[in-house]
Design a protein around this motif. Structure first.
Motif, mmCIF file in Angstrom:
data_model
loop_
_atom_site.group_PDB
_atom_site.id
_atom_site.type_symbol
_atom_site.label_atom_id
_atom_site.label_comp_id
_atom_site.label_asym_id
_atom_site.label_seq_id
_atom_site.Cartn_x
_atom_site.Cartn_y
_atom_site.Cartn_z
ATOM 1 N N MET A 45 0.712 -1.041 -0.003
ATOM 2 C CA MET A 45 0.008 -0.162 0.134
ATOM 3 C C MET A 45 0.995 1.067 0.068
ATOM 4 O O MET A 45 2.276 1.203 -0.036
ATOM 5 N N PHE A 46 0.350 2.453 -0.057
ATOM 6 C CA PHE A 46 1.102 3.511 0.161
ATOM 7 C C PHE A 46 0.129 4.718 0.403
ATOM 8 O O PHE A 46 -0.914 5.075 0.047
ATOM 9 N N PRO A 47 0.658 5.475 1.823
ATOM 10 C CA PRO A 47 1.808 5.190 2.482
ATOM 11 C C PRO A 47 1.944 3.900 3.007
ATOM 12 O O PRO A 47 0.960 2.992 3.164
ATOM 13 N N THR A 48 3.271 3.496 3.548
ATOM 14 C CA THR A 48 3.336 2.108 4.049
ATOM 15 C C THR A 48 4.582 1.975 5.150
ATOM 16 O O THR A 48 4.980 3.002 5.489
ATOM 17 N N ASN A 49 4.576 0.860 5.789
ATOM 18 C CA ASN A 49 5.907 0.905 6.415
ATOM 19 C C ASN A 49 6.389 -0.656 6.217
ATOM 20 O O ASN A 49 5.695 -1.328 5.621
ATOM 21 N N ILE A 50 7.588 -1.059 6.623
ATOM 22 C CA ILE A 50 8.325 -2.315 6.401
ATOM 23 C C ILE A 50 7.524 -3.396 6.735
ATOM 24 O O ILE A 50 7.352 -4.525 6.028
ATOM 25 N N HIS A 51 7.006 -3.605 8.029
ATOM 26 C CA HIS A 51 6.032 -4.704 8.349
ATOM 27 C C HIS A 51 5.121 -4.814 7.590
ATOM 28 O O HIS A 51 4.529 -6.204 7.067
ATOM 29 N N LEU A 52 4.332 -4.011 7.215
ATOM 30 C CA LEU A 52 3.003 -4.216 6.294
ATOM 31 C C LEU A 52 3.524 -4.664 4.659
ATOM 32 O O LEU A 52 2.817 -5.732 4.410
ATOM 33 N N ASP A 53 4.694 -4.312 4.313
ATOM 34 C CA ASP A 53 5.111 -4.896 3.229
ATOM 35 C C ASP A 53 5.477 -6.175 3.402
ATOM 36 O O ASP A 53 5.271 -7.214 2.393
ATOM 37 N N LEU A 54 6.204 -6.606 4.205
ATOM 38 C CA LEU A 54 6.728 -8.042 4.338
ATOM 39 C C LEU A 54 5.780 -8.916 4.673
ATOM 40 O O LEU A 54 5.418 -10.080 4.240
ATOM 41 N N LEU A 55 4.486 -8.474 5.304
ATOM 42 C CA LEU A 55 3.402 -9.264 5.659
ATOM 43 C C LEU A 55 2.541 -9.550 4.423
ATOM 44 O O LEU A 55 2.419 -10.665 4.034
ATOM 45 N N ALA A 56 2.576 -8.768 3.451
ATOM 46 C CA ALA A 56 1.896 -8.443 2.250
ATOM 47 C C ALA A 56 2.651 -9.882 1.386
ATOM 48 O O ALA A 56 2.039 -10.675 0.616
ATOM 49 N N HIS A 57 3.859 -10.085 1.511
ATOM 50 C CA HIS A 57 4.580 -10.868 0.808
ATOM 51 C C HIS A 57 4.794 -12.270 1.300
ATOM 52 O O HIS A 57 5.712 -13.304 1.056
#
Length: 866
Positions: A45-57
């Motif tokens: 998503m954006f804005p975002t943070n690293i944990h959200l991006d790692l969770l998504a993958h």
């Protein structure tokens, strides 16, 4: 200089300001590590943070489940890279004089590169950046933006080593957090996880313009009689423009407008509003909002005059004062808010960030939370100093719903350094955020920190109240005093004049916990010496801005702690997932053992959830009831308000919240909803019987009859019935003491006696309170209590009707199975005595749903109403 349009020919005009949102095409990777780690992946998503991006993958497990928090700590120990590409044709740029790249928030240590060239190095999560890139754009269409985020813990620890002379120390989290301008709860708290986020947590965008409104601000001055208000507007400009048009409107109707020729960077105008519609907190009135609109015109002579930029802000007209004055016949001074010349007793709650990962808090979730607070009759939210300055939508909703905001600056539970670089960063942070929030009528006070003066006192740091020289404070081992009593005070007075400023929460001057001056955090119950909650009436202060008791969330939330759910119906409370979460089970058991019949430590999960929620409910209700009693009228405002710790959670957990992460209320929610009503009554046991009182916080006096009844808790027999007072006057906005009463010829304080008091007006009950002997474990409850319940429907209204033959404590009604979250109770967690029929209004329940209901009370349970 004021300008009026005259005849003139139309001339070519430049285009309006153009905003290019950079919210697409973002990629992320780990800066170092394996080839896989350094593979670019799309952000979630954006804005975002690293944990959200790692969770998504699916590169990390969900840290909100089980013991997964421990499995993701490596994330905060790495450096992370974000990048995106965007097209910006040269011919498009050439149409504008200015091109700026805006970062509203970078978490936290970040180096920004544009087309490989460093343009920014940021180290404060709470500040925004505007970078002029007009001369940095090469004759290319495609550009690359790269953000490199460094490990915040490591950066903070390096700062500690660079400054060994500072007396570093904190409660909760690594002491290095005091060196970092980052949300302090990210480092872990006694109610929250350690999740060291990083990333572009707020929007990033590009602005192209020839002229823009860089700031629209205003202040209001209200006459003493509230009949006239002046709105002093100020517009700051950047670039070229011909004129500014200012329009003041209310309810989509124009009140006044003016057009002013642009001759300086700052343009000001004054509007006079006769008989203004005043903004009130929701308990006392409506929330009318005015709109001030500023339009930047490209020329004073061109016809038509095109707008280069347009902006508007909504605001409320209200008068706010913090009253700290001597009391009559009591030591110390008052601490209460006076709004529109009316003294206010404030009931509210402390607010922490609603998620450990703030980018995923939607506007609708903010509205749900703030609406929930209003539903519980909480008229103030204190934005706690270890979280974030909340986004605009939070304050917009509080404006609309009439919720007051106590706003802390972001410092909590530590000794913060005050070297020149830190002071510059803090001043920028303060100026930006105070300026952003200054038009909101909901913001009624700024406080310098959370519990830093408590930390100073308990750590033995220097504090000489007689030393008034701020430069000396910087030389002490508590240099942050300079921040709280000088820097931040000056910023608030300059940027948001007329708004009260308080150096800290708590702060009383010489002693941080002085119950007679300033505000206090009352943690003698639960923390510190862990006194019984029954002592709350002796533990008040002039304003209690923190106090609380823990309670487990509902079973559905507890089941979410587990990877595969709770399969056993009678899961024992002693489970590694529950123990891992910061629920402080030892303290929970201590209060259960003191108050409720044994055994508690080996109770089933369902029993444990109910018991902890009951004790939390009883504790908070006792505090609300006791401290509202101390609002005794002019000159005798012994307590001016209370804010329970806490309204919400940042993850699913056992904590002091009155509703859990999923917005599911605990029993305490309904208890404080009742106790926060404008008209209430109360009882306290004394050796000869009961003391009784009534509270009327409305602005109109009431005349009531006061009726009391006493029952035997075992048999349900009526022991005594009497009208204590007839045609009793309850003056407006204060507590009124009634005469005490007892049971003739009997020991009134017997643990078998249950008393109820009713305030009756024209045959209707305005308020009631049921008083059981305490601790509750000494009450001989009837084990086979005959409780009846049925669902009733009348048109669009649905309610559950309850009756009992004996007094019953703490009836909690829950819905089992799918769709439980769609059932909303307006009332719950009630006490019931004979001769009463209690209605629990409910939405989402229908006839035939009886089998879905579970009804628990202290010592009993009713399953399946069929």
């Amino acid at each position: 200089m004021f300008w009026r349009p005259g005849p003139g020919a139309s001339t070519p005009v430049p285009p309006q300001r153009k905003v290019v949102q950079l919210d697409y095409g973002w990629l992320f990777k780990q800066q170092d590590g394996s080839d896989s780690a350094r593979t670019l992946r799309q952000t979630a998503m954006f804005p975002t943070n690293i944990h959200l991006d790692l969770l998504a993958h699916i590169l990390i497990p969900d840290p909100f489940i089980g013991t997964n928090e421990a499995e993701v700590q490596w994330v905060g120990d790495q450096n992370w890279v974000y990048q995106c590409s965007f097209n910006l044709p040269t011919r498009e740029v050439d149409r504008f004089q200015y091109a700026s790249l805006i970062f509203e928030g970078l978490d936290t240590f970040c180096v920004v590169k544009l087309d490989g060239k460093e343009i920014l190095s940021s180290d404060n999560m709470f500040v925004s950046h505007r970078i002029d890139i007009r001369d940095l754009l090469p004759s290319l269409q495609e550009h690359t933006l790269e953000l490199v985020f460094q490990n915040a813990t490591e950066m903070g620890q390096l700062e500690m080593k660079r400054r060994p002379e500072h007396a570093w120390g904190t409660w909760n989290g690594d002491p290095s957090r005091a060196a970092v301008r980052k949300a302090q709860y990210h480092y872990g708290w006694d109610w929250g996880p350690k999740l060291m986020t990083c990333g572009p947590w707020k929007p990033v965008y590009l602005e192209l313009y020839n002229g823009r409104i860089s700031e629209l601000s205003f202040s209001t001055k209200i006459s003493e009689d509230l009949e006239t208000a002046e709105v002093i507007a100020s517009v700051e400009l950047e670039g070229s423009a011909g004129a500014i048009k200012l329009e003041l409107s209310f309810d989509e109707r124009n009140i006044d407008s003016t057009t002013i020729r642009c001759e300086q960077r700052i343009t000001k105008a004054i509007f006079t509003v006769r008989k203004p519609q005043l903004w009130w907190l929701f308990t006392h009135g409506k929330q009318p909002l005015y709109t001030l609109k500023a339009t930047l015109l490209e020329s004073v002579d061109a016809t038509p005059r095109r707008a280069l930029d347009v902006t508007s802000k909504r605001f409320g007209i209200r008068k706010i004062e913090l009253i700290q004055r001597p009391l009559l016949d009591e030591e110390g001074t008052t601490f209460f808010f006076r709004i529109n010349n009316t003294p206010i007793f404030t009931t509210g709650a402390c607010w922490i960030p609603a998620d450990s990962f703030t980018p995923r808090i939607t506007p609708s979730k903010y509205r749900d939370w703030i609406t929930l607070a209003k539903t519980a009759n909480q008229s103030m939210l204190r934005v706690w100093g270890g979280g974030i300055y909340e986004p605009d939508i939070f304050y917009d909703i509080c404006d609309e719903l009439g919720i007051l905001v106590w706003q802390d600056f972001m410092f909590a539970c530590g000794n913060y350094p005050a070297h020149p670089e830190m002071l510059r960063s803090i001043e920028l942070e303060a100026r930006q955020n105070v300026a952003r929030l200054r038009h909101h009528p909901c913001v009624v006070i700024w406080a310098g920190n959370n519990e830093d003066y408590l930390y100073q006192a308990l750590a033995g740091l220097e504090y000489d109240a007689d030393d008034k020289d701020p430069e000396n404070w910087l030389k002490s081992n508590f240099p942050a005093r300079y921040i709280y009593e000088h820097l931040l005070r000056n910023v608030v007075e300059e940027v948001m004049p007329g708004t009260p400023y308080h150096p800290g929460s708590p702060f009383g001057g010489v002693v941080a916990l002085d119950p007679e001056i300033g505000d206090i955090h009352q943690w003698s119950v639960w923390h510190m010496d862990q006194q019984p909650y029954q002592n709350f009436d002796q533990l008040g202060g002039r304003f209690v801005s923190e106090f609380g008791m823990q309670g487990f969330p509902v079973r559905r939330t507890v089941e979410g702690y587990f990877e595969d759910g709770v399969n056993e119906i009678e899961k024992n409370v002693e489970n590694k997932a529950i123990e891992f979460l910061p629920s402080m089970l030892t303290d929970v058991f201590r209060y259960l053992d003191y108050n409720l019949p044994a055994p508690n430590s080996i109770s089933t999960l369902d029993d444990h959830i109910y018991s902890t929620q009951l004790i939390q409910s009883e504790a908070l209700a006792t505090a609300y009831r006791s401290w509202k009693r101390q609002w005794k009228g002019p000159g005798r405002e012994l307590c001016g308000g209370l804010l329970t710790w806490q309204l919400n959670d940042c993850w699913p957990v056992t904590s002091w919240s009155i509703a859990d992460y999923h917005l599911r209320p605990k029993m305490a929610f309904w208890a404080i909803k009742r106790e926060s009503q404008q008209v209430r009554t109360g009882l306290k046991r004394i050796p000869t019987g009961w003391e009784a009182w009534g509270v009327n916080l409305s602005l109109e006096s009431l005349v009531v009859d006061v009726k009391v009844m006493i029952w035997n808790v075992r048999t349900g027999a009526l022991v005594s019935e009497q009208v204590l007072l007839t045609d009793c006057l309850l003056p407006a906005n204060c507590c009124t003491e009634f005469s005490s009463f007892g049971v003739p010829g009997e020991e009134s304080t017997s643990n078998e006696n249950v008393a109820a008091i009713y305030l009756v007006r024209r045959g209707s009950i305005l308020a009631r309170h049921v008083n059981f002997h305490e601790p509750l474990k000494e009450v001989p409850f009837e084990q086979s209590a005959k409780l009846t319940a049925k669902i009733c429907v009348d048109g669009s209204e649905t309610w559950l009707e309850l009756r009992s033959e004996v007094p019953v404590k703490g009836i909690l009604v829950e819905v089992q199975g799918d769709g439980a979250d769609e059932v909303v109770w307006d009332e719950n967690g009630v006490d019931l005595v004979p001769r009463e029929t209690i209605r629990l209004p409910v939405r989402g329940l229908k006839l035939g749903d009886e089998s879905r209901l579970s009804i628990k009370w202290l010592g009993g349970e009713l399953q399946n109403l069929y």
